[in-house]
Motif scaffolding. Structure first.
Motif, PDB file in Angstrom:
ATOM      1  N   THR A  23       0.826  -1.211   0.000  1.00 55.83           N
ATOM      2  CA  THR A  23       0.000   0.000   0.000  1.00 55.83           C
ATOM      3  C   THR A  23       0.860   1.261   0.000  1.00 55.83           C
ATOM      4  N   GLU A  44      -6.409 -10.020  -2.699  1.00 56.40           N
ATOM      5  CA  GLU A  44      -7.439  -9.236  -3.375  1.00 56.40           C
ATOM      6  C   GLU A  44      -7.909  -8.079  -2.500  1.00 56.40           C
ATOM      7  N   GLU A  45      -7.932  -8.300  -1.182  1.00 59.85           N
ATOM      8  CA  GLU A  45      -8.287  -7.218  -0.260  1.00 59.85           C
ATOM      9  C   GLU A  45      -7.266  -6.083  -0.338  1.00 59.85           C
ATOM     10  N   LYS A  48      -7.825  -4.183  -3.539  1.00 58.24           N
ATOM     11  CA  LYS A  48      -9.009  -3.324  -3.424  1.00 58.24           C
ATOM     12  C   LYS A  48      -8.726  -2.105  -2.565  1.00 58.24           C
ATOM     13  N   GLU A  49      -7.962  -2.303  -1.497  1.00 60.09           N
ATOM     14  CA  GLU A  49      -7.591  -1.170  -0.642  1.00 60.09           C
ATOM     15  C   GLU A  49      -6.779  -0.150  -1.425  1.00 60.09           C
ATOM     16  N   ALA A  51      -6.777   0.256  -4.734  1.00 61.70           N
ATOM     17  CA  ALA A  51      -7.648   0.885  -5.723  1.00 61.70           C
ATOM     18  C   ALA A  51      -8.571   1.913  -5.070  1.00 61.70           C
ATOM     19  N   GLY A  52      -9.061   1.605  -3.882  1.00 59.06           N
ATOM     20  CA  GLY A  52      -9.942   2.528  -3.172  1.00 59.06           C
ATOM     21  C   GLY A  52      -9.260   3.823  -2.794  1.00 59.06           C
ATOM     22  N   ALA A  53      -7.934   3.767  -2.640  1.00 64.15           N
ATOM     23  CA  ALA A  53      -7.161   4.961  -2.313  1.00 64.15           C
ATOM     24  C   ALA A  53      -6.663   5.685  -3.560  1.00 64.15           C
ATOM     25  N   GLY A  54      -7.107   5.205  -4.732  1.00 65.34           N
ATOM     26  CA  GLY A  54      -6.732   5.849  -5.981  1.00 65.34           C
ATOM     27  C   GLY A  54      -5.509   5.274  -6.649  1.00 65.34           C
ATOM     28  N   SER A  56      -3.112   1.714  -8.100  1.00 63.01           N
ATOM     29  CA  SER A  56      -3.276   0.641  -9.080  1.00 63.01           C
ATOM     30  C   SER A  56      -2.563  -0.613  -8.597  1.00 63.01           C
TER      31      SER A  56
END
Length: 244
Positions: A23, A44-45, A48-49, A51-54, A56
């Motif tokens: 991250t 995958e979590e 997703k974390e 991606a959720g923060a903008g 890739s």
């Protein structure tokens, strides 16, 4: 280093320090490949974390103790992104027992993942990292602390520490750095497992800063070595709050 988005592969990136490293590198603008060995859900979590923060991220599975699987992992990264710029080797296992009680199968398990796995990933990274790239391995402060029950684990990580500066010299002329991060006692499930509270309390006071390390502390060092630290090479950076 060019202005293109850098690609980072984090082995063991689905848990503990690896997750926070993934991250953090994504927050620094890198596209992160989150490697996992078995269960895809935690990886995958993490993706997703990110991606959720903008950011890739993608996930990829591989057994890093098998040469062909490691080659396939790097092939997949190159096929998706055209190359790889940063490799962070966090995948590992820790089994704590006194030398007289450590089962040889447990020793073999640690050596297989912590040494063989790190070697194979380092080997492939050395072949494929682009100019301006960085390989960051994980060692341990326990190698210097010499804590009882850590002999097998510390021995496996000492091998990684020995590998690191030699590989740095072997990559002369490639503009690729090779370093290791050696955390001290760090607040992860990896650390807490099987330890009585009094041991945890004692170790949390060992450093002059009087706390356990956090995964973010190790990730900070990784981010430095993966990005601006182009004149740090062949080193082990001890990230332990001054415990030794």
């Amino acid at each position: 280093m060019s202005g293109k988005t850098r690609i980072a592969l984090v082995t063991g990136g689905s848990g503990g320090i690896g997750r926070v490293v993934a991250t953090r590198l994504a927050a620094d603008g890198m596209t992160v490949v989150v490697h996992y060995a078995g269960n895809p859900a935690p990886a995958e979590e993490v993706a997703k974390e990110i991606a959720g923060a903008g950011g890739s991220a993608v996930t990829l599975q591989a057994d890093v103790t098998e040469p062909e699987r490691v080659r396939e992992l790097f092939d997949a990264v190159e096929q998706q992104f055209g190359g790889v710029d940063v490799v962070v080797n966090t995948a590992g296992v820790m089994i704590l027992k006194p030398v007289t009680e450590l089962d040889v199968d447990d020793l073999d398990r640690m050596l297989r993942l912590n040494v063989r796995g790190a070697f194979l990933v380092s080997q492939e990274a050395a072949r494929r990292l682009r100019a301006g790239g960085a390989l960051i391995n994980f060692a341990t402060t326990v190698r210097k602390l010499a804590l009882p029950t850590y002999a097998g684990y510390a021995a496996s990580k000492a091998a990684v520490e020995a590998l690191t500066p030699i590989l740095a010299k072997e990559l002369r002329g490639r503009d690729v750095t090779v370093n290791a991060v050696a955390p001290g006692p760090t607040a992860t499930p990896f650390f807490f497992k099987g330890k009585p509270q009094e041991v945890i309390d004692q170790m949390s006071k060992a450093a002059p800063l009087e706390r356990l390390g956090e995964p973010a502390d190790a990730a900070e060092a990784v981010a430095f070595l993966a990005g601006p630290a182009r004149w740090v090479n062949g080193q082990t950076v001890f990230v332990n709050g001054g415990v030794i």
